[in-house]
Design a protein around this motif. Structure first.
Motif, PDB file in Angstrom:
ATOM      1  N   ASP A 102     -14.398  12.691  -0.639  1.00  0.00           N
ATOM      2  CA  ASP A 102     -14.932  12.527   0.715  1.00  0.00           C
ATOM      3  C   ASP A 102     -14.602  11.115   1.171  1.00  0.00           C
ATOM      4  OD1 ASP A 102     -16.365  13.066   3.059  1.00  0.00           O
ATOM      5  OD2 ASP A 102     -18.323  12.610   2.172  1.00  0.00           O
ATOM      6  N   VAL A 103     -14.585  10.927   2.475  1.00  0.00           N
ATOM      7  CA  VAL A 103     -14.443   9.563   2.984  1.00  0.00           C
ATOM      8  C   VAL A 103     -15.753   8.815   2.716  1.00  0.00           C
ATOM      9  CG1 VAL A 103     -12.757  10.243   4.723  1.00  0.00           C
ATOM     10  CG2 VAL A 103     -15.191  10.218   5.318  1.00  0.00           C
ATOM     11  N   SER A 104     -15.717   7.500   2.876  1.00  0.00           N
ATOM     12  CA  SER A 104     -16.935   6.685   2.739  1.00  0.00           C
ATOM     13  C   SER A 104     -17.502   6.704   1.324  1.00  0.00           C
ATOM     14  CB  SER A 104     -17.999   7.210   3.725  1.00  0.00           C
ATOM     15  OG  SER A 104     -19.161   6.460   3.631  1.00  0.00           O
ATOM     16  N   ASN A 105     -16.639   6.677   0.340  1.00  0.00           N
ATOM     17  CA  ASN A 105     -17.113   6.772  -1.033  1.00  0.00           C
ATOM     18  C   ASN A 105     -16.984   5.453  -1.799  1.00  0.00           C
ATOM     19  OD1 ASN A 105     -18.339   8.471  -2.871  1.00  0.00           O
ATOM     20  ND2 ASN A 105     -16.883  10.114  -2.492  1.00  0.00           N
ATOM     21  N   GLY A 106     -16.467   4.386  -1.142  1.00  0.00           N
ATOM     22  CA  GLY A 106     -16.318   3.080  -1.800  1.00  0.00           C
ATOM     23  C   GLY A 106     -17.440   2.145  -1.355  1.00  0.00           C
ATOM     24  N   SER A 107     -17.094   0.873  -1.087  1.00  0.00           N
ATOM     25  CA  SER A 107     -18.115  -0.108  -0.656  1.00  0.00           C
ATOM     26  C   SER A 107     -18.875   0.386   0.567  1.00  0.00           C
ATOM     27  CB  SER A 107     -17.466  -1.433  -0.257  1.00  0.00           C
ATOM     28  OG  SER A 107     -16.827  -2.023  -1.325  1.00  0.00           O
ATOM     29  N   THR A 108     -18.206   1.202   1.364  1.00  0.00           N
ATOM     30  CA  THR A 108     -18.801   1.623   2.640  1.00  0.00           C
ATOM     31  C   THR A 108     -20.064   2.449   2.462  1.00  0.00           C
ATOM     32  OG1 THR A 108     -16.674   1.444   3.719  1.00  0.00           O
ATOM     33  CG2 THR A 108     -18.249   2.917   4.771  1.00  0.00           C
ATOM     34  N   LYS A 109     -20.236   3.095   1.298  1.00  0.00           N
ATOM     35  CA  LYS A 109     -21.456   3.905   1.173  1.00  0.00           C
ATOM     36  C   LYS A 109     -22.619   3.103   0.578  1.00  0.00           C
ATOM     37  CE  LYS A 109     -20.925   5.919  -3.376  1.00  0.00           C
ATOM     38  NZ  LYS A 109     -20.421   7.002  -4.146  1.00  0.00           N
ATOM     39  N   ALA A 110     -22.354   1.929   0.025  1.00  0.00           N
ATOM     40  CA  ALA A 110     -23.431   1.209  -0.677  1.00  0.00           C
ATOM     41  C   ALA A 110     -23.470  -0.241  -0.228  1.00  0.00           C
ATOM     42  CB  ALA A 110     -23.214   1.298  -2.185  1.00  0.00           C
ATOM     43  N   ASN A 111     -24.040  -0.461   0.939  1.00  0.00           N
ATOM     44  CA  ASN A 111     -24.196  -1.836   1.426  1.00  0.00           C
ATOM     45  C   ASN A 111     -25.475  -1.904   2.247  1.00  0.00           C
ATOM     46  OD1 ASN A 111     -23.543  -1.153   4.248  1.00  0.00           O
ATOM     47  ND2 ASN A 111     -21.522  -0.701   3.401  1.00  0.00           N
ATOM     48  N   SER A 112     -25.719  -3.044   2.897  1.00  0.00           N
ATOM     49  CA  SER A 112     -26.997  -3.200   3.604  1.00  0.00           C
ATOM     50  C   SER A 112     -26.995  -2.515   4.968  1.00  0.00           C
ATOM     51  CB  SER A 112     -27.328  -4.687   3.783  1.00  0.00           C
ATOM     52  OG  SER A 112     -27.322  -5.339   2.530  1.00  0.00           O
ATOM     53  N   GLY A 113     -25.824  -2.134   5.452  1.00  0.00           N
ATOM     54  CA  GLY A 113     -25.762  -1.429   6.740  1.00  0.00           C
ATOM     55  C   GLY A 113     -26.099  -2.314   7.929  1.00  0.00           C
ATOM     56  N   ILE A 120     -27.203   0.062  10.988  1.00  0.00           N
ATOM     57  CA  ILE A 120     -26.581   1.390  11.169  1.00  0.00           C
ATOM     58  C   ILE A 120     -26.627   2.141   9.839  1.00  0.00           C
ATOM     59  CG2 ILE A 120     -24.981   0.716  13.015  1.00  0.00           C
ATOM     60  CD1 ILE A 120     -22.848   0.536  10.668  1.00  0.00           C
ATOM     61  N   SER A 121     -26.219   3.397   9.868  1.00  0.00           N
ATOM     62  CA  SER A 121     -25.965   4.118   8.624  1.00  0.00           C
ATOM     63  C   SER A 121     -24.462   3.992   8.373  1.00  0.00           C
ATOM     64  CB  SER A 121     -26.359   5.586   8.769  1.00  0.00           C
ATOM     65  OG  SER A 121     -25.763   6.316   7.717  1.00  0.00           O
ATOM     66  N   PRO A 122     -24.049   3.169   7.397  1.00  0.00           N
ATOM     67  CA  PRO A 122     -22.612   2.873   7.281  1.00  0.00           C
ATOM     68  C   PRO A 122     -21.765   4.105   6.964  1.00  0.00           C
ATOM     69  CG  PRO A 122     -23.867   1.926   5.435  1.00  0.00           C
ATOM     70  CD  PRO A 122     -24.865   2.444   6.419  1.00  0.00           C
ATOM     71  N   TYR A 123     -22.302   4.989   6.102  1.00  0.00           N
ATOM     72  CA  TYR A 123     -21.483   6.163   5.760  1.00  0.00           C
ATOM     73  C   TYR A 123     -21.398   7.128   6.925  1.00  0.00           C
ATOM     74  CZ  TYR A 123     -26.233   6.918   4.027  1.00  0.00           C
ATOM     75  OH  TYR A 123     -27.595   6.928   3.895  1.00  0.00           O
ATOM     76  N   LEU A 124     -22.495   7.225   7.706  1.00  0.00           N
ATOM     77  CA  LEU A 124     -22.457   8.165   8.833  1.00  0.00           C
ATOM     78  C   LEU A 124     -21.481   7.681   9.905  1.00  0.00           C
ATOM     79  CD1 LEU A 124     -23.696  10.838   9.403  1.00  0.00           C
ATOM     80  CD2 LEU A 124     -25.547   9.720  10.614  1.00  0.00           C
ATOM     81  N   VAL A 125     -21.447   6.374  10.134  1.00  0.00           N
ATOM     82  CA  VAL A 125     -20.493   5.844  11.119  1.00  0.00           C
ATOM     83  C   VAL A 125     -19.065   6.122  10.638  1.00  0.00           C
ATOM     84  CG1 VAL A 125     -19.584   3.721  12.156  1.00  0.00           C
ATOM     85  CG2 VAL A 125     -22.053   4.077  12.032  1.00  0.00           C
ATOM     86  N   CYS A 126     -18.826   5.909   9.338  1.00  0.00           N
ATOM     87  CA  CYS A 126     -17.487   6.122   8.776  1.00  0.00           C
ATOM     88  C   CYS A 126     -17.077   7.600   8.918  1.00  0.00           C
ATOM     89  CB  CYS A 126     -17.486   5.681   7.313  1.00  0.00           C
ATOM     90  SG  CYS A 126     -15.925   5.903   6.475  1.00  0.00           S
ATOM     91  N   ILE A 127     -18.000   8.490   8.568  1.00  0.00           N
ATOM     92  CA  ILE A 127     -17.716   9.933   8.669  1.00  0.00           C
ATOM     93  C   ILE A 127     -17.455  10.302  10.131  1.00  0.00           C
ATOM     94  CG2 ILE A 127     -18.814  12.215   8.471  1.00  0.00           C
ATOM     95  CD1 ILE A 127     -20.260  11.008   5.922  1.00  0.00           C
ATOM     96  N   ALA A 128     -18.301   9.776  11.030  1.00  0.00           N
ATOM     97  CA  ALA A 128     -18.158  10.117  12.449  1.00  0.00           C
ATOM     98  C   ALA A 128     -16.807   9.648  12.989  1.00  0.00           C
ATOM     99  CB  ALA A 128     -19.302   9.489  13.249  1.00  0.00           C
TER     100      ALA A 128
END
Ligand code: FAD
Length: 509
Positions: free
Chosen positions: A37-48, A147-155
């Motif tokens: 899936d996209v958003s599986n690196g640093s983008t899913k685990a940060n402070s947002g 923001i929700s970083p993974y949701l923005v990336c997925i969107a």
């Protein structure tokens, strides 16, 4: 073999922003992501946090793209129909550290941050009743947001697909050849092999896909039988591979960038703690980074962290030392949090290259690369994409203006009025079947997520979209139901449903 104008390697926030920027300009683009899936690196685990921009040193790429990214986020989130919590951010200190806070304020002015002010004790403790008693002053930056970083990336990736782009997941790039004007980009065979798994096999999503599609997987299988690897061609490459940046540079003979990795561990508190803090609360930053924060997530949880520990590129473990560091440092800014309410520990890896981002165009080629995109990379990503696409245009890339198609946001029944929900259930009874009790997610929402433009295939990919298993019980009640929905939908045995990519089965036979 499919041909594109631009191939973007890496589906984190930077790759997703580049993909969205290009597809909105009518460029034929493919996003190649090695994970399921996209958003599986640093983008899913940060402070947002969408940082305001007082932290980076003036005249750095970090400062420039932080400020511009911060300006771009509100309109980008509105366009993508994802939420942004425009709560501002607060750096807090005691009276002895006033000079340090003023240095930060002046740096913010130099960088062009709007609306900052230094707040004194009474007002500060009114704004944030759970600040530690010894906190006397704070720097408030109203343009900071969450923001929700993974949701923005997925969107962003979904938007790219509905605007004509293609996403390949399970496409881990491990060979690049030059063939005339084009690059031939190959996927590592074990990432694309088709297996009887929802997330196994290269997974392609394009605008015309209306159902789950493991398209090209059969082609891949044939190619592999002939000892060939799956491959796409493109005139331009943009390397947005995060921890994999140097490996991709090596494939095209681009320079190796000095890189180190620093882990950031977090504790996540459940939603009963909502309001413990109303915005991200930072201590004064040090050479080691921004320190341990307490902050609200977009969905109403409280997050504590991150630590800063040198680590290996793939180390996302949380250990006792990390937990102790969070507990001992967070109380320098806020009152003691309620640790009985911790529901999850997780960690993300910062990819650091010296003091600044690396964003380069390799001379006499159509190869562009990013490296060392650590904090504030999430904030900076839309601005980095804007810059890269401008540079590509200077290098001959042309645009085909078209009307941009909007992505469809996910239904959220928990936010609906009773009347609207009743109406929806009349149309489709799946919206009346609760699957996740903690987050109040219905079967209808999970099926919507599976049918969304990237067609997520595993449990965590569904979680990142519509939140089952995110709540207080962390899947204790709903995990088996989510597995059943995936197993029924993809017509695979439940024991073949994956948690997060290949070889992450949850059940055994
Ligand atoms: C603890 C922590 C806290 C942070 N907090 C913030 C914050 O609050 N605000 C902020 O602005 N920034 C923050 N950051 C920084 C931010 O998370 C990163 O800058 C950003 O996520 C980097 O995005 P990226 O797209 O460059 O990398 P990634 O998200 O890591 O994406 C790279 C992608 O490339 C893929 N890939 C790698 N190799 C290959 C290959 N060979 N083939 C195909 N795909 C490949 C990976 O699977 C991955 O999906 C934080 C970072 C950490 C770790």
């Amino acid at each position: 073999m499919q041909d594109f104008e631009v191939a973007i390697i890496g589906g984190g926030i930077v790759g997703a922003c580049v993909f969205s920027e290009l597809t909105r300009k009518g460029v034929s683009a493919v996003l190649l992501e090695g994970a399921s899936d996209v958003s599986n690196g640093s983008t899913k685990a940060n402070s947002g946090i969408v940082h305001a921009g007082y932290d980076p040193l003036p005249n750095t790429l970090k400062a420039r793209f932080n400020i511009r990214g911060n300006q771009l986020y509100p309109a980008m989130c509105a366009r993508l129909k994802v939420d942004i919590l425009q709560c501002g951010t607060l750096v807090v200190a005691n009276a002895n550290d006033r000079a340090g806070l003023e240095t930060l304020y002046n740096r913010g002015l130099q960088n062009g941050v709007q609306g900052m002010r230094i707040i004194e004790r009474d007002e500060l403790h009114q704004m944030e009743p759970n600040l530690a008693d010894n906190i006397d002053i704070g720097l408030f930056a109203p343009t900071g947001a969450v923001i929700s970083p993974y949701l923005v990336c997925i969107a962003l990736c979904e938007e790219g697909v509905v605007n004509g782009g293609t996403v390949f997941t399970n496409f881990f790039v491990d060979r690049i050849e030059k063939s005339g004007e084009k690059y031939k980009i190959f996927a590592r065979a074990d990432t694309t092999q088709q297996e009887n798994l929802a997330s196994g096999g290269m997974h392609s999503t394009t605008k015309n896909d209306s159902t789950m599609h493991i398209k090209n997987a059969e082609n891949c299988e044939k190619m592999q039988k002939n000892n060939e690897n799956c491959c796409v061609t493109a005139k331009y490459i943009v390397n947005c591979a995060g921890v994999g940046a140097n490996a991709i540079n090596a494939l095209v003979g681009a320079p190796q960038v000095p890189i180190s990795y620093v882990k950031g561990e977090y504790l996540l508190l459940d939603k009963s703690q909502k309001g413990f803090v109303n915005r991200p609360i930072f201590p004064l930053p040090t050479k080691m980074g921004k320190g341990i924060l307490a902050l609200p997530t977009l969905h109403g949880n409280i997050m504590l962290g991150p630590t800063a520990q040198p680590c290996e590129a793939d180390d996302t473990t949380v250990d006792d030392e990390g937990i102790k560091a969070i507990k001992s440092k967070v109380v320098l800014s806020v009152k003691q949090p309620n640790y009985k309410k911790v529901i999850k520990l997780f960690a993300g890896v910062r990819v650091i290259s010296g003091d600044d981002f690396v964003i380069e165009h390799m001379p006499n080629t159509h190869y562009f690369y990013t490296a060392g995109i650590c904090s504030p990379g999430l904030t900076a990503a839309p601005a980095i994409a804007e810059y890269l696409v401008d540079e590509m245009a200077k290098d001959g890339l042309t645009f085909k203006p078209h009307e941009v198609v909007s992505r469809k946001p996910y239904v959220c029944t928990a936010d609906m009025s009773k009347k609207a929900l009743k109406e929806l259930i009349k149309q489709n009874s799946a919206y009346g079947k609760i699957v996740c009790r903690c987050e109040k997610i219905t079967e209808g929402e999970i099926l919507d997520a599976i049918n969304s433009p990237l067609h997520p295939t595993d449990v965590d990919a569904i979680k990142r979209r519509v939140r089952p298993t995110m709540g207080r019980c962390q899947g204790g009640f709903c995990l088996s139901k989510v597995i059943k929905i995936l197993s029924d939908f993809y017509n695979i045995p439940p024991e073949n449903v994956q948690l997060n990519g290949k070889n992450s089965e949850i059940l055994t036979k």
